[in-house]
Design a protein around this motif. Structure first.
Motif, PDB file in Angstrom:
ATOM      1  N   ASP A  30       0.826  -1.215   0.000  1.00 49.61           N
ATOM      2  CA  ASP A  30       0.000   0.000   0.000  1.00 49.61           C
ATOM      3  C   ASP A  30       0.862   1.268   0.000  1.00 49.61           C
ATOM      4  O   ASP A  30       0.442   2.308  -0.485  1.00 49.61           O
ATOM      5  CB  ASP A  30      -0.896   0.027   1.237  1.00 49.61           C
ATOM      6  CG  ASP A  30      -2.016  -0.994   1.132  1.00 49.61           C
ATOM      7  OD1 ASP A  30      -2.395  -1.318  -0.004  1.00 49.61           O
ATOM      8  OD2 ASP A  30      -2.494  -1.467   2.173  1.00 49.61           O
ATOM      9  N   TRP A  74       0.971  -2.873   4.556  1.00 51.47           N
ATOM     10  CA  TRP A  74      -0.398  -3.327   4.292  1.00 51.47           C
ATOM     11  C   TRP A  74      -1.249  -2.612   5.328  1.00 51.47           C
ATOM     12  O   TRP A  74      -1.118  -2.853   6.523  1.00 51.47           O
ATOM     13  CB  TRP A  74      -0.517  -4.844   4.441  1.00 51.47           C
ATOM     14  CG  TRP A  74      -1.864  -5.355   4.055  1.00 51.47           C
ATOM     15  CD1 TRP A  74      -2.314  -5.611   2.783  1.00 51.47           C
ATOM     16  CD2 TRP A  74      -2.945  -5.689   4.939  1.00 51.47           C
ATOM     17  NE1 TRP A  74      -3.610  -6.067   2.836  1.00 51.47           N
ATOM     18  CE2 TRP A  74      -4.029  -6.123   4.129  1.00 51.47           C
ATOM     19  CE3 TRP A  74      -3.118  -5.654   6.316  1.00 51.47           C
ATOM     20  CZ2 TRP A  74      -5.247  -6.533   4.660  1.00 51.47           C
ATOM     21  CZ3 TRP A  74      -4.344  -6.054   6.854  1.00 51.47           C
ATOM     22  CH2 TRP A  74      -5.388  -6.492   6.022  1.00 51.47           C
ATOM     23  N   ARG A  79      -5.745   5.033   5.956  1.00 50.44           N
ATOM     24  CA  ARG A  79      -5.777   4.606   4.556  1.00 50.44           C
ATOM     25  C   ARG A  79      -4.374   4.642   3.952  1.00 50.44           C
ATOM     26  O   ARG A  79      -3.480   5.301   4.504  1.00 50.44           O
ATOM     27  CB  ARG A  79      -6.730   5.509   3.772  1.00 50.44           C
ATOM     28  CG  ARG A  79      -6.259   6.933   3.664  1.00 50.44           C
ATOM     29  CD  ARG A  79      -7.255   7.812   2.912  1.00 50.44           C
ATOM     30  NE  ARG A  79      -6.686   9.142   2.763  1.00 50.44           N
ATOM     31  CZ  ARG A  79      -5.863   9.494   1.775  1.00 50.44           C
ATOM     32  NH1 ARG A  79      -5.533   8.629   0.841  1.00 50.44           N
ATOM     33  NH2 ARG A  79      -5.368  10.711   1.721  1.00 50.44           N
ATOM     34  N   TYR A 489     -11.181 -10.025  -9.318  1.00 48.35           N
ATOM     35  CA  TYR A 489     -12.220  -9.218  -8.665  1.00 48.35           C
ATOM     36  C   TYR A 489     -13.609  -9.531  -9.244  1.00 48.35           C
ATOM     37  O   TYR A 489     -14.567  -8.776  -9.013  1.00 48.35           O
ATOM     38  CB  TYR A 489     -11.930  -7.701  -8.747  1.00 48.35           C
ATOM     39  CG  TYR A 489     -10.467  -7.335  -8.551  1.00 48.35           C
ATOM     40  CD1 TYR A 489      -9.669  -8.042  -7.659  1.00 48.35           C
ATOM     41  CD2 TYR A 489      -9.883  -6.304  -9.275  1.00 48.35           C
ATOM     42  CE1 TYR A 489      -8.328  -7.729  -7.484  1.00 48.35           C
ATOM     43  CE2 TYR A 489      -8.541  -5.973  -9.103  1.00 48.35           C
ATOM     44  CZ  TYR A 489      -7.767  -6.698  -8.211  1.00 48.35           C
ATOM     45  OH  TYR A 489      -6.452  -6.383  -8.049  1.00 48.35           O
ATOM     46  N   ARG A 598      -5.235  -6.158  -5.484  1.00 45.07           N
ATOM     47  CA  ARG A 598      -5.544  -5.042  -4.577  1.00 45.07           C
ATOM     48  C   ARG A 598      -5.971  -5.549  -3.188  1.00 45.07           C
ATOM     49  O   ARG A 598      -6.577  -6.610  -3.059  1.00 45.07           O
ATOM     50  CB  ARG A 598      -6.641  -4.157  -5.184  1.00 45.07           C
ATOM     51  CG  ARG A 598      -7.992  -4.826  -5.215  1.00 45.07           C
ATOM     52  CD  ARG A 598      -9.036  -3.969  -5.931  1.00 45.07           C
ATOM     53  NE  ARG A 598     -10.319  -4.647  -5.896  1.00 45.07           N
ATOM     54  CZ  ARG A 598     -11.329  -4.388  -6.716  1.00 45.07           C
ATOM     55  NH1 ARG A 598     -11.188  -3.472  -7.669  1.00 45.07           N
ATOM     56  NH2 ARG A 598     -12.462  -5.037  -6.610  1.00 45.07           N
ATOM     57  N   ASN A 599      -5.668  -4.776  -2.210  1.00 45.92           N
ATOM     58  CA  ASN A 599      -6.122  -4.972  -0.817  1.00 45.92           C
ATOM     59  C   ASN A 599      -5.543  -6.198  -0.119  1.00 45.92           C
ATOM     60  O   ASN A 599      -5.856  -6.458   1.036  1.00 45.92           O
ATOM     61  CB  ASN A 599      -7.657  -5.083  -0.711  1.00 45.92           C
ATOM     62  CG  ASN A 599      -8.365  -3.907  -1.326  1.00 45.92           C
ATOM     63  OD1 ASN A 599      -7.755  -2.862  -1.489  1.00 45.92           O
ATOM     64  ND2 ASN A 599      -9.614  -4.061  -1.681  1.00 45.92           N
TER      65      ASN A 599
END
Ligand code: F6R
Length: 607
Positions: A30, A74, A79, A489, A598-599
């Motif tokens: 991130d 991470w 955020r 996704y 992602r994430n």
């Protein structure tokens, strides 16, 4: 999650810190950052996103210094942004952190009341202010750090540098992993051996509660009681070369293609080549009189446990429970007296699985771990360990770790059946022969790659995808759905084929591809009926079966993939490969970040 690294070097630290961070990027991506000491002052560069962004920031504004710390994040608290990126620092101390500080709100309130101004939304920043509080009271860095660490609650690995102390890095470990690397006139800290591999092969792993003071000449480790502690220094294998992508476009594809080899490597340690019989090291329990086995895992590793439950029950008549780590640890599990707990984990560090394993031990179970990382916390804490020989798995989506876990579990199930007298010699030989054949059959499955690439187009464009299976095909369906959603996704679900009529069949229309996992086994006819029910409602089926299955039902399916005919015992290992390839190609078509979706992060060391 998050990866941390620290260096007291003999040469500019930044290139080594960046190289180490690249190797830790699987733990989170991130944001990333580095702080060094430049003529005694703390300087830092940080960037949101991947390490390439940090590299660009360093190219634009280079950072000197031979002592430094680095971090790849991470996000847990705050955020992903440059302000929330580590290192967190002021003019006195810089800190990188992996884990969660659970009492950060209380600490932050107290520190703010004393006049400390916060710049980020992270839990980590309280450590900077806490250490500063004690430095301001005249304590030396190591004293101030120890005092601050004692006030932290939660799980963490930390590294800190101090203005005016170019020969000092302090590290601490509680819960999250941390290793010390010994160089020649240089010392290192890192989240794992992979990060330190290009720097040194001499590594020691800190124990929970340890605080380490690194200087150029060595490390002083203190245990949770503050007493100086000796931790063994090990020579680690040179794993520097094993992590390239070779000629493959992505790590995930390389790792899918490695499966015949690594399944073979794993079998080599559990099958006696002369007798071709399963031969395991001593286990911390005896299968012959084991009343119950509790398996513990998360994610893909949980799917491996679900498959193994069928094997242990049917072959060894052994009662088995399977739990997700995060659920088990907060239930009041009622475990059998004299029972055993088996944790399954690629990393051997997953916080929920580790906590579940510790709980099982507190509840008097013998403990065992199946892990891919020999030096991991689970391997060190369990009473016994069986290693998967998958080699480093870099792609975030687990592939070869899963099939090697199944390989170990299949050997374990055969050993359990033998010990409990539930299979005769002939059946045991057939089971061992079937598992020994898996590497060759897996190579045959890979021959379907271009066919699966063609089918991936429909999957990539779907708004929803279903995977169906029965028996051991059901967890394969769950795994297919997990692989697809995590890297494309695209919403996807796996169902036990027999459950469709209890609700999910309402989803069926001609736009939803349905992947049916159906080896020609004892449940084939049942799966076939469920498949016909979805086809009758307009469902388009991609049918994964063998020659007999395709002869029986192939005409009904929109597409078929013919897999080798094998003993149904090993079918789940082989049927996993096409669902991995479908997900991979669908992700490439959709243009997602296959290796770093992602994430996500590879090693989930937070709750
Ligand atoms: C999915 C995946 C995860 C992991 C899970 C457990 O592709 O990789 O679901 O399986 O986070 O990780 P380990 O096996 O390291 O405990």
């Amino acid at each position: 999650m998050c990866g941390i690294i620290g260096i007291i070097g003999a040469a500019p630290a930044v290139p080594k810190l960046v190289e180490g961070l690249k190797r830790l990027e699987y733990r989170g991506y991130d944001s990333a950052g580095i702080a060094t000491l430049v003529t005694g002052r703390i300087e830092r560069r940080r960037a949101e996103g991947k390490i390439v962004n940090l590299q660009a920031a360093l190219d634009a504004d280079p950072l000197r210094g031979i002592t430094g710390i680095g971090h790849t994040r991470w996000a847990t608290h705050g955020r992903p942004s440059e302000a929330n990126a580590h290192p967190h620092a002021n003019s006195m101390v810089a800190v990188v952190h992996n884990g969660i500080i659970e009492n950060f709100q209380e600490l932050k309130r107290a520190l703010a009341a004393e006049g400390h101004a916060f710049e980020s939304d992270t839990d980590t920043e309280v450590i900077v202010h806490l250490v500063t509080r004690y430095l301001n009271r005249g304590m030396a860095p190591s004293q101030a750090a120890a005092r601050a660490i004692a006030e932290l609650e939660g799980a963490f690995a930390l590294a800190m540098i101090f203005a005016g102390h170019p020969e000092l890095v302090i590290g601490a470990r509680r819960g999250s992993p941390l290793a010390v690397g010994y160089g020649d006139g240089e010392m290192f800290l890192g989240s794992d051996a992979l990060a330190l591999a290009p720097l040194t092969q001499r590594i020691c792993y800190l124990e929970d509660g340890d605080v380490v003071e690194l200087t150029r000449d060595g490390a002083t480790i203190r245990d949770k009681f503050g007493a100086v502690a000796a931790r063994p220094i090990r020579e680690t294998a040179a794993i520097g070369d094993a992590i390239g992508k070779g000629n493959f476009a992505h790590y995930m594809l390389k790792e899918i293609y490695e499966q015949p080899t690594v399944i073979g490597d794993t079998l080599a340690s559990f099958i006696n080549p002369a007798t071709r019989a399963v031969a395991l090291p001593d286990l911390p329990f005896d299968f012959a009189d084991l009343p119950r086995l509790q398996m513990l895992a998360c994610g893909t590793s949980w799917h491996a446990a679900l498959i193994a439950r069928y094997w242990f029950e049917s072959l060894a008549h052994l009662p088995v429970d399977v739990d997700i780590g995060s659920e088990f640890r907060y239930r009041a599990p009622q475990l059998a007296k004299g029972g055993a707990a088996l944790a399954i984990s690629q990393s051997g560090e997953t916080a929920d699985t580790l906590a579940a394993l510790r709980l099982a031990r507190e509840l008097d179970q013998a403990t065992m771990a199946i892990v891919n990382v020999a030096e991991s916390t689970m391997a060190r804490e369990a009473d016994g360990t069986l290693l998967t020989h998958a080699g480093p798995e870099v792609g975030v989506a687990s592939t070869k770790a899963f099939t090697t876990q199944l390989t170990v579990l299949a050997c374990l199930a055969i050993a359990a059946a033998r010990a409990r007298g539930t299979v005769d010699g002939e059946r045991e030989a057939a089971l061992s022969a079937a598992i020994t054949e898996v590497p060759a059959r897996a190579a045959e499955v890979l021959d379907h790659d271009s066919r699966l690439k063609g089918l991936a187009q429909e999957v990539a464009n779907a708004r929803h995808v279903l995977f169906l299976g029965r028996g051991t095909g059901y967890p394969v369906a769950l795994e297919g759905a997990l692989k697809l959603k995590e890297i494309t996704y695209v919403p996807a679900e796996g169902f036990a084929a027999g459950e469709m009529k209890h609700g999910p069949i309402a989803l069926i229309d001609e736009d939803i591809p349905i992947i049916v996992v159906a080896p020609y086994d004892a449940l084939f006819d049942k799966t076939a009926s469920n498949m016909q029910e979805v086809i009758a409602r307009g469902g388009r089926v991609i049918f994964l079966s063998d020659a007999k299955g395709i002869e029986r039902l192939g005409d009904l399916a929109a597409a078929t993939v013919e897999l080798p005919a094998v003993d149904p015992f090993v079918a789940p290992i082989l049927y996993t490969i096409p669902v991995q390839l479908l997900a991979y190609h669908a992700a490439v078509i959709r243009g997602t970040d296959v290796d770093q979706p992602r994430n996500l992060a590879k090693s989930v060391t937070v709750e």
